[in-house]
Design a protein around this motif. Structure first.
Motif, PDB file in Angstrom:
ATOM      1  N   ARG A 216     -54.881  93.562 -43.887  1.00  0.00           N
ATOM      2  CA  ARG A 216     -55.000  92.437 -42.955  1.00  0.00           C
ATOM      3  C   ARG A 216     -53.680  91.660 -42.829  1.00  0.00           C
ATOM      4  O   ARG A 216     -53.294  91.233 -41.754  1.00  0.00           O
ATOM      5  CB  ARG A 216     -56.117  91.512 -43.443  1.00  0.00           C
ATOM      6  CG  ARG A 216     -56.213  90.153 -42.762  1.00  0.00           C
ATOM      7  CD  ARG A 216     -56.619  90.247 -41.326  1.00  0.00           C
ATOM      8  NE  ARG A 216     -56.729  88.906 -40.729  1.00  0.00           N
ATOM      9  CZ  ARG A 216     -56.795  88.682 -39.429  1.00  0.00           C
ATOM     10  NH1 ARG A 216     -56.766  89.699 -38.589  1.00  0.00           N
ATOM     11  NH2 ARG A 216     -56.898  87.456 -38.963  1.00  0.00           N
ATOM     12  N   THR A 217     -52.969  91.508 -43.971  1.00  0.00           N
ATOM     13  CA  THR A 217     -51.775  90.674 -44.006  1.00  0.00           C
ATOM     14  C   THR A 217     -50.694  91.346 -44.840  1.00  0.00           C
ATOM     15  O   THR A 217     -50.977  91.881 -45.915  1.00  0.00           O
ATOM     16  CB  THR A 217     -52.094  89.288 -44.604  1.00  0.00           C
ATOM     17  OG1 THR A 217     -53.211  88.723 -43.908  1.00  0.00           O
ATOM     18  CG2 THR A 217     -50.906  88.349 -44.473  1.00  0.00           C
ATOM     19  N   ALA A 218     -49.456  91.310 -44.349  1.00  0.00           N
ATOM     20  CA  ALA A 218     -48.330  91.914 -45.057  1.00  0.00           C
ATOM     21  C   ALA A 218     -47.217  90.890 -45.213  1.00  0.00           C
ATOM     22  O   ALA A 218     -47.061  89.966 -44.404  1.00  0.00           O
ATOM     23  CB  ALA A 218     -47.810  93.137 -44.296  1.00  0.00           C
ATOM     24  N   LEU A 219     -46.429  91.065 -46.266  1.00  0.00           N
ATOM     25  CA  LEU A 219     -45.263  90.234 -46.533  1.00  0.00           C
ATOM     26  C   LEU A 219     -44.027  91.119 -46.495  1.00  0.00           C
ATOM     27  O   LEU A 219     -43.988  92.160 -47.160  1.00  0.00           O
ATOM     28  CB  LEU A 219     -45.395  89.568 -47.903  1.00  0.00           C
ATOM     29  CG  LEU A 219     -44.200  88.746 -48.394  1.00  0.00           C
ATOM     30  CD1 LEU A 219     -44.045  87.476 -47.558  1.00  0.00           C
ATOM     31  CD2 LEU A 219     -44.366  88.389 -49.876  1.00  0.00           C
ATOM     32  N   VAL A 220     -43.022  90.722 -45.711  1.00  0.00           N
ATOM     33  CA  VAL A 220     -41.775  91.467 -45.592  1.00  0.00           C
ATOM     34  C   VAL A 220     -40.655  90.639 -46.208  1.00  0.00           C
ATOM     35  O   VAL A 220     -40.441  89.483 -45.813  1.00  0.00           O
ATOM     36  CB  VAL A 220     -41.448  91.773 -44.116  1.00  0.00           C
ATOM     37  CG1 VAL A 220     -40.133  92.534 -44.012  1.00  0.00           C
ATOM     38  CG2 VAL A 220     -42.576  92.579 -43.479  1.00  0.00           C
ATOM     39  N   LEU A 221     -39.944  91.224 -47.179  1.00  0.00           N
ATOM     40  CA  LEU A 221     -38.855  90.535 -47.860  1.00  0.00           C
ATOM     41  C   LEU A 221     -37.512  91.130 -47.459  1.00  0.00           C
ATOM     42  O   LEU A 221     -37.391  92.341 -47.252  1.00  0.00           O
ATOM     43  CB  LEU A 221     -39.021  90.642 -49.376  1.00  0.00           C
ATOM     44  CG  LEU A 221     -40.312  90.074 -49.972  1.00  0.00           C
ATOM     45  CD1 LEU A 221     -40.308  90.251 -51.483  1.00  0.00           C
ATOM     46  CD2 LEU A 221     -40.484  88.609 -49.601  1.00  0.00           C
ATOM     47  N   ALA A 222     -36.501  90.270 -47.364  1.00  0.00           N
ATOM     48  CA  ALA A 222     -35.146  90.714 -47.065  1.00  0.00           C
ATOM     49  C   ALA A 222     -34.171  89.818 -47.807  1.00  0.00           C
ATOM     50  O   ALA A 222     -34.341  88.589 -47.833  1.00  0.00           O
ATOM     51  CB  ALA A 222     -34.867  90.670 -45.564  1.00  0.00           C
ATOM     52  N   ARG A 223     -33.161  90.439 -48.414  1.00  0.00           N
ATOM     53  CA  ARG A 223     -32.127  89.686 -49.128  1.00  0.00           C
ATOM     54  C   ARG A 223     -30.770  90.134 -48.608  1.00  0.00           C
ATOM     55  O   ARG A 223     -30.466  91.318 -48.567  1.00  0.00           O
ATOM     56  CB  ARG A 223     -32.220  89.916 -50.633  1.00  0.00           C
ATOM     57  CG  ARG A 223     -33.607  89.711 -51.220  1.00  0.00           C
ATOM     58  CD  ARG A 223     -33.614  89.824 -52.728  1.00  0.00           C
ATOM     59  NE  ARG A 223     -33.112  88.594 -53.330  1.00  0.00           N
ATOM     60  CZ  ARG A 223     -32.931  88.444 -54.643  1.00  0.00           C
ATOM     61  NH1 ARG A 223     -33.168  89.449 -55.470  1.00  0.00           N
ATOM     62  NH2 ARG A 223     -32.501  87.298 -55.132  1.00  0.00           N
TER      63      ARG A 223
END
Length: 239
Positions: A216-223
């Motif tokens: 249902r929900t996703a988290l996308v990380l970027a550094r």
């Protein structure tokens, strides 16, 4: 304007072409490029054999618009909703910044917390994390520690499809967002490829085979190199 519901359409995203001789020369000073001559073992995020990343070329563009405007033009099956965003900055090593942690998971965790709050979500709402997955041992440890602190040890599935095609720099995060939206649509988590064997010490539930599961929900990380941290929450839209 989009948050207000204005009938606007925004084209956003990014691309990068970092494989020219000059660009590779500049990247070589970062100490983050993999030195492996074996393409199957060159980019291994969260692996005990992690030794850096492999650059790639490409990116992605997304069309953003208010839900009402999309409905009005007949777009009745959106890929998903941009639900929340947070951004922070790690000061470079050796510099002082009041209230900020240098080169650790604290600033990344704060970005995640800001994104969750902006989305009106709690950690338990996140079904999958698309990791930054630097492939650099120190950076991987910091990201893994952040995930364990927010979600609990192995508390959420984590994936890094970019291990199969390289880090795209300015194009990498937009492509991860597109991949996350497609994962929500197809209800399957794409794997971290190329035989990555997760380091047990990272306490990360790293997805290494396609995993069909309710999403249902996703988290996308970027550094970003230099200290920038970004966290974006995307959510499926049902009509």
């Amino acid at each position: 304007a989009l948050v207000r519901g204005d009938a606007a359409m925004v084209l956003t995203g990014g691309t990068e072409a970092p494989l020219s001789p000059y660009a590779l020369t500049c990247q070589s000073t970062s100490g983050r490029l993999s030195g492996s001559a074996d393409p199957e073992r060159a980019y291994l995020p969260f692996d005990t054999a992690a030794r850096g990343h492999v650059p790639g070329e490409g990116g992605a563009l997304l069309v953003l618009e208010a839900d009402d405007a999309a409905r009005a033009r007949g777009a009745d099956r959106p890929y998903g909703e941009i639900a929340g965003h947070g951004a922070t900055f790690d000061p470079p090593p050796g510099t002082a910044s009041r209230g900020a942690a240098s080169h650790g998971p604290t600033a990344l965790r704060r970005a995640v917390e800001l994104a969750l709050a902006d989305a009106g979500a709690v950690p338990g709402d996140i079904d999958v994390v698309f990791a930054d997955a630097a492939g650099v041992p120190e950076a991987d440890r910091a990201e893994a520690r952040c995930l364990a602190e927010v979600f609990g040890p192995r508390g959420v599935p984590v994936t890094a499809p970019k291990a199969g095609y390289g880090r795209l720099y300015a194009g990498g995060a937009p492509l991860d967002v597109v991949t996350a939206l497609l994962a929500l649509r197809e209800q399957v988590i794409p794997p971290t490829p190329r035989g990555v064997v997760p380091d047990a010490g990272h306490r990360v539930d790293l997805v290494t085979r396609p995993r069909e599961t309710p999403l249902r929900t996703a988290l996308v990380l970027a550094r970003g190199f230099g200290g920038f941290n970004s966290a974006l929450v995307v959510r499926a839209v049902t009509r």
